[in-house]
Design a protein around this motif. Structure first.
Motif, mmCIF file in Angstrom:
data_model
loop_
_atom_site.group_PDB
_atom_site.id
_atom_site.type_symbol
_atom_site.label_atom_id
_atom_site.label_comp_id
_atom_site.label_asym_id
_atom_site.label_seq_id
_atom_site.Cartn_x
_atom_site.Cartn_y
_atom_site.Cartn_z
ATOM 1 N N ASP A 170 28.238 39.002 28.714
ATOM 2 C CA ASP A 170 27.903 38.245 27.517
ATOM 3 C C ASP A 170 26.403 38.155 27.283
ATOM 4 O OD1 ASP A 170 27.005 34.963 27.997
ATOM 5 O OD2 ASP A 170 27.560 36.173 29.737
ATOM 6 N N THR A 171 26.061 37.808 26.036
ATOM 7 C CA THR A 171 24.703 37.452 25.645
ATOM 8 C C THR A 171 24.771 36.865 24.244
ATOM 9 O OG1 THR A 171 22.398 38.213 25.647
ATOM 10 C CG2 THR A 171 23.992 39.606 24.522
ATOM 11 N N HIS A 172 23.615 36.427 23.711
ATOM 12 C CA HIS A 172 23.591 35.935 22.336
ATOM 13 C C HIS A 172 23.141 37.062 21.405
ATOM 14 C CE1 HIS A 172 19.111 35.348 22.319
ATOM 15 N NE2 HIS A 172 19.301 35.084 23.598
ATOM 16 N N THR A 173 23.622 36.994 20.164
ATOM 17 C CA THR A 173 23.360 38.071 19.207
ATOM 18 C C THR A 173 22.171 37.797 18.301
ATOM 19 O OG1 THR A 173 24.936 37.090 17.644
ATOM 20 C CG2 THR A 173 25.780 38.792 19.147
ATOM 21 N N PHE A 192 28.819 38.069 33.653
ATOM 22 C CA PHE A 192 27.464 38.628 33.732
ATOM 23 C C PHE A 192 26.746 38.340 32.412
ATOM 24 C CE2 PHE A 192 30.609 41.049 36.003
ATOM 25 C CZ PHE A 192 30.067 41.211 37.269
ATOM 26 N N THR A 193 25.662 37.597 32.470
ATOM 27 C CA THR A 193 24.894 37.249 31.280
ATOM 28 C C THR A 193 23.593 38.045 31.285
ATOM 29 O OG1 THR A 193 25.816 35.013 31.274
ATOM 30 C CG2 THR A 193 23.812 35.389 29.974
ATOM 31 N N ILE A 194 23.369 38.830 30.232
ATOM 32 C CA ILE A 194 22.233 39.759 30.196
ATOM 33 C C ILE A 194 21.229 39.313 29.134
ATOM 34 C CG2 ILE A 194 21.545 42.167 29.916
ATOM 35 C CD1 ILE A 194 24.460 42.943 30.501
ATOM 36 N N GLU A 195 19.976 39.145 29.558
ATOM 37 C CA GLU A 195 18.913 38.781 28.623
ATOM 38 C C GLU A 195 17.589 39.449 29.019
ATOM 39 O OE1 GLU A 195 19.110 34.552 26.883
ATOM 40 O OE2 GLU A 195 19.632 34.286 28.999
ATOM 41 N N HIS A 196 16.849 39.921 28.029
ATOM 42 C CA HIS A 196 15.423 40.216 28.111
ATOM 43 C C HIS A 196 15.072 41.354 29.086
ATOM 44 C CE1 HIS A 196 15.058 35.588 27.218
ATOM 45 N NE2 HIS A 196 15.694 36.263 26.260
ATOM 46 N N LEU A 197 15.687 42.505 28.887
ATOM 47 C CA LEU A 197 15.402 43.662 29.733
ATOM 48 C C LEU A 197 14.121 44.362 29.263
ATOM 49 C CD1 LEU A 197 19.015 45.190 29.918
ATOM 50 C CD2 LEU A 197 17.976 43.475 31.418
#
Length: 513
Positions: free
Chosen positions: A294-297, A365-370
């Motif tokens: 997941d993540t925010h759109t 799994f939360t994915i942010e700011h790669l």
């Protein structure tokens, strides 16, 4: 519609389980394995895909850019072979800025302050702006000014204020484990959380005293604050119009106030009623258990929020694998909105909308700011690259997931990356708190919230993002091979604060227009 007879036994067995969650016709999401599986993204592919997101423009919650971007994501998930649904939306009243400026008035002349940023959701002035005496009022603290000088009604007050200086010891769990890069002492003594996250300075009493506007001098350069949409996650709506000013303009403004100059402040913004979309896409596996990614759109630039692109890249890769290499568990890709809203339910809202999937989740799994390079106000250079990547934190539930992250950081040679025991500093903490073993990643560069013409693409480290994405895919594969009971391990904090509340979403059509 009945499930076609050509579906595999695996899809047929899953149909009942997914129907319970509202995910009808799961067999159509399986897709045929491709002759050449889609590889995980290279640095060149990262740059291309991130640019495609940036080209939509700033994707603030519910604005036209955001809706078009989510619609595009839907089409990309379907093209990869996934099934959408159920999809939801939330009613939201968004604050939409149109024009903002600050001018010093000197007789018949006006001198514009070159770079100013707005205080998000503060009171608009209308297109005409407001004019009043410029009065220096000292220091502004998060809870408001300690004292105020005498000033006439209709004044524009000028304050000094500081960005929150959150030392790493304050943002990580006591069980912080530094893995790669500087020594623990070097990191803890020298690095600060540089996320542009302004405190919500309380100013309502100023409106009651007749203040026409507020200008806040921040201890950061004008180049650093340019275009920042901040404070992004606060529901506070100041009753006065307020702007942020870079420290390099501070002396000029203080001198103007001391000389008795007037100022003209404009913050032309409007409130717009609308709906904000939320999406879910599923790649079924052989088990009724699921893994949530997941993540925010919503976001402003290449880094806010490139987790969306990572979701698509992972979906394309996993959906294209041949039968013998596919994941056993189903993967649920969740794109929830509202991180920039201040008062939307975010990841907890998605969790409340999907209780069955939460019950069947073995991991999340939360994915942010790669791919964040580090930029700072460098003495003698101005706002510039430091030559490092931004520090990245990896909150992880204690046990196998924690071990997978530590091994992955080492294997992919990721410097200035560290592991924190969950739930950690992450928008996805609802999963760990609700008893789902969880991994997240988040970096906090000071350009995180900037709305600029190039989407800050000049600050992307595409090679770094490629390695981070490969590591996340690897961890997902390792988690898929690990029994749910083992993933839960013996972390006493897992499930300590389970999600509760009422689902405030409304169901919408999933198909992209």
């Amino acid at each position: 519609m009945s499930i076609p007879s050509l579906l595999s036994r695996r899809a047929a067995l899953l149909a009942g389980a997914f129907a319970v969650a509202g995910l009808s016709r799961p067999g159509l999401a399986l897709g045929a394995a491709r002759a050449n599986p889609v590889p995980l993204p290279s640095a060149d592919q990262i740059r291309q895909d991130y640019q495609q997101m940036v080209d939509f423009g700033p994707r603030l919650p519910g604005n036209a850019n955001h809706v078009k971007f989510v619609d595009w994501m839907k089409r990309e998930f379907v093209a990869a072979g996934l099934r959408l649904g159920p999809c939801e939306s939330y009613a939201y009243r968004r604050w939409e800025p149109k024009r903002w400026s600050l001018d010093i008035i000197d007789g018949d002349q006006r001198h514009a302050v070159p770079t100013v940023a707005y205080f998000v959701r503060s009171q608009p002035t209308g297109p005409q702006g407001v004019t009043g005496p410029l009065v220096y009022a000292g220091r502004l603290n998060p809870d408001g000014p300690a004292s105020l000088p005498d000033f006439p009604k209709g004044s524009i007050l000028l304050f000094d204020a500081e960005l929150p200086k959150m030392h790493l010891r304050q943002i990580v769990h006591p069980h912080f484990i530094h893995v790669r890069g500087e020594t623990d002492a070097d990191v803890l003594d020298s690095l600060y959380h540089r996320l542009w996250t302004m405190p919500s300075f309380q100013m309502d009493d100023l409106a009651a005293r007749g203040v026409a506007g507020v200008a806040i001098i921040i201890n950061a350069s004008s180049a650093m604050i340019a275009g920042n949409f901040s404070p992004h996650a606060s529901p506070y709506k100041p009753k006065v119009p307020a702007l942020f000013i870079g420290q390099d303009a501070g002396d000029t403004l203080r001198a103007a106030a001391k000389a008795g100059r007037a100022a003209h402040l404009t913050l032309d913004a409007q409130w717009v009623e609308g709906d904000v979309p939320q999406l879910t896409a599923v790649l079924p596996g052989e088990s009724e258990e699921v893994m949530i990614v997941d993540t925010h759109t919503d976001g402003q630039n290449f880094i806010e929020e490139n987790g969306c692109i990572a979701l698509l890249q992972l979906a394309r890769h996993f959906a294209s694998l041949p039968a013998g290499q596919r994941l056993r568990r189903s993967i649920v890709f969740a794109g929830w909105p509202g991180h920039m809203s201040g008062d939307m339910p975010e990841a907890p809202g998605w969790a409340l909308a999907h209780p069955d999937l939460m019950k069947r989740a073995a991991a999340a799994f939360t994915i942010e700011h790669l791919g964040a390079s580090e930029w700072a106000d460098v003495p003698g250079k101005g706002y510039a690259a430091t030559g490092h990547n931004e520090y990245m934190n990896w909150p992880a539930t204690a046990g196998p997931l924690n071990d997978f992250v530590i091994d992955g950081i080492k294997r992919h040679d990721l410097l200035r990356h560290a592991v924190e025991q969950g739930p950690g500093y992450t928008t996805g903490r609802v999963f760990h708190n609700s008893g789902i073993p969880h991994v997240a990643c988040i970096a906090g560069p000071n350009y995180l919230l900037g709305i600029v013409p190039n989407g800050h693409m000049d600050k992307l480290d595409a090679d770094l993002a490629s390695r981070q994405t490969a590591m996340i895919a690897e961890i997902i594969k390792q988690a898929d091979r690990t029994p749910m009971a083992d993933l839960k391990g013996s972390d006493s904090s897992l499930g300590a604060d389970p999600i509760a509340g009422t689902d405030s979403s409304k169901r919408t059509q999933c198909q992209a227009s």
